[in-house]
Design an enzyme around this catalytic site. Structure first.
Site, short mmCIF file in Angstrom:
data_model
loop_
_atom_site.label_atom_id
_atom_site.label_comp_id
_atom_site.label_asym_id
_atom_site.label_seq_id
_atom_site.Cartn_x
_atom_site.Cartn_y
_atom_site.Cartn_z
CB CYS A 3 66.21 10.57 4.08
SG CYS A 3 65.14 11.28 5.37
CB CYS A 49 67.64 8.62 11.65
SG CYS A 49 66.11 9.57 11.41
CB CYS A 72 68.44 5.90 8.83
SG CYS A 72 67.53 5.61 7.28
CB CYS A 97 51.10 -0.20 6.60
SG CYS A 97 52.05 0.72 7.85
NE ARG A 117 52.34 -4.73 12.78
CZ ARG A 117 51.37 -5.54 12.38
NH1 ARG A 117 51.65 -6.77 11.99
NH2 ARG A 117 50.11 -5.13 12.37
#
Length: 333
Positions: free
Chosen positions: A57, A61, A64, A133, A265
Site C-alpha cells: 500500500c 498509516c 499499518c 463488507c 465491534r
C-alpha cells in the site's frame, strides 16, 4: 425508558466528556442499561475479515504493516482468486460468522480489472447468505453504487481518531477524504462501518472528539469497530506500549451510550486481552467480534479460543436473523 435515551446526532464535546469521565463502574452500568434497551446482551455477532489483496500500500498509516514504505516482513501479494475467497466465506459461515469482510491494501479503488474481480467476489459471497463488507480504501459515488448493485451490505472506512490527531497518524491523505468516502457509501445505500484505533498516543480529548464525529452521522454508523493498537515492528508505532484495556472499555461504553443502535465491534487487539477484559467490553456494550486466527496481517484469537470465551462468559453467536441489521434491512436490497 427509550425516551430517556433519545437517538441524537448533536452531542457536544462537553456532554460526551461527562459520560466518558464517569467512574468506570457507573459508566459500564449506564452503557449496559442502554445496550439492553436496543440489543440482546447475551448475543454477539461473529464476523470474519479476509485480506484479499495484501501489502504494497502507498499510504503511510503509522500503525499499518501493509504500507510499502515500512519494513515489516509483509510481502506484497496479488488479489486472491475468486474460488479461494468463496471457500473462505463458506468456512467462516460454518464457524458461525454472519458477516464476511474483504480487505484490499489499496489507497483508493481504481476502475479496471481488479475492481471488476472484487465486484464478482461481492456477488459470490452474497450468494452464500452472508452480510458482505469491503474495505478497499477511498471510493467515488459511482464505485459505491456499483458495489451496492453487486449486493454489498457494508463498507468499512475508519476515521481512526480525532481530526486534530489525524495528522500524527497519517500524512498521505486528509481527514476529509475519509468523510467524503463515508458520505459516498451512505448515499449509495450501503451501511456504514467506521470506527478507530485506541492506543496510538492520542489523548482523552481525542477520544471524545472521535466519538463526537462518529455521532454526527445521521443516522449513526450501523457498525462501529473499536480497535486496540497492535504494535508491529517496523512501523512508526511499533514501539508503543499496549493500551490499558480499561481505556478500551471506557471508549466502548461511551460509544454505546451515544450511539445506542450501532453494532459496536471489539476488533483488533483481543489476542493480548484477558478474557476478563473482553467480558468487560461485552458488558460495556460491545456486541460483535472478529473471529479467526488472523485479522488481515495481525494475529487474532482462533475459533477454539473464542468458543471457550463465549462459554465462560455465557454469550452465544448471533444467527443471521438475530443481527439487528438483518431484521430491519434486506441484505443487498
Amino acid at each position: 425508558m427509550a425516551n430517556a435515551n433519545p437517538i441524537r446526532s448533536d452531542w457536544t464535546k462537553e456532554e460526551i466528556a461527562e459520560i466518558y469521565d464517569l467512574p468506570l463502574m457507573e459508566l459500564v452500568y449506564r452503557a449496559q442499561t442502554v445496550h439492553r434497551e436496543h440489543h440482546d446482551p447475551l448475543k454477539v455477532q461473529k464476523c470474519t475479515l479476509l485480506s484479499i489483496k495484501t501489502g504494497g500500500c502507498p499510504e503511510d498509516c503509522g500503525y499499518c504493516p501493509q504500507a510499502a514504505r515500512y519494513n515489516t516482513g509483509v510481502e506484497s501479494e496479488k488479489l486472491l482468486p475468486l474460488p479461494t475467497v468463496v471457500q473462505k466465506a463458506r468456512e467462516a459461515k460454518s464457524n458461525g460468522s454472519t458477516r464476511f469482510c474483504m480487505g484490499a491494501a489499496w489507497r483508493e479503488v481504481k476502475d479496471g480489472r481488479q475492481f471488476d474481480e472484487v465486484i464478482e467476489m461481492v456477488k459470490a459471497v452474497r450468494g452464500e447468505g452472508l452480510e458482505v463488507c469491503c474495505t478497499l480504501g477511498m471510493l467515488s459515488e459511482e464505485q459505491a453504487q456499483r458495489l451496492k448493485e453487486a449486493g454489498l451490505f457494508a463498507y468499512n472506512h475508519n476515521i481512526d481518531t480525532s481530526e486534530e490527531y489525524y495528522g500524527e497518524v497519517i500524512g498521505t491523505r486528509q481527514y476529509q477524504d475519509r468523510i467524503r468516502t463515508l458520505e459516498n457509501v451512505r448515499s449509495a445505500g450501503i451501511t456504514m462501518c467506521t470506527g478507530g484505533i485506541v492506543g496510538m498516543g492520542e489523548t482523552r480529548e481525542d477520544h471524545i472528539a472521535f466519538l463526537q464525529r462518529l455521532s454526527f452521522f445521521d443516522p449513526h454508523p450501523e457498525s462501529v469497530p473499536v480497535n486496540a493498537l497492535v504494535p508491529v515492528e517496523g512501523t512508526p508505532m511499533g514501539d508503543r506500549d499496549l493500551v490499558d484495556p480499561l481505556v478500551l472499555v471506557r471508549v466502548i461504553a461511551s460509544a454505546r451510550i451515544i450511539m445506542p443502535k450501532s453494532m459496536v465491534r471489539m476488533s483488533a487487539g483481543r489476542l493480548t486481552m484477558t478474557r476478563e477484559a473482553q467480558m468487560l467490553c461485552f458488558m460495556a456494550g460491545a456486541n460483535s467480534i472478529f473471529a479467526g486466527d488472523q485479522l488481515l496481517t495481525t494475529p487474532n484469537p482462533g475459533e477454539e479460543t473464542d468458543e471457550k470465551l463465549f462459554e465462560a462468559v455465557g454469550v452465544e453467536a448471533m444467527s443471521g436473523t438475530d443481527v439487528p441489521s438483518h431484521r430491519h434491512t434486506e441484505v443487498g436490497a
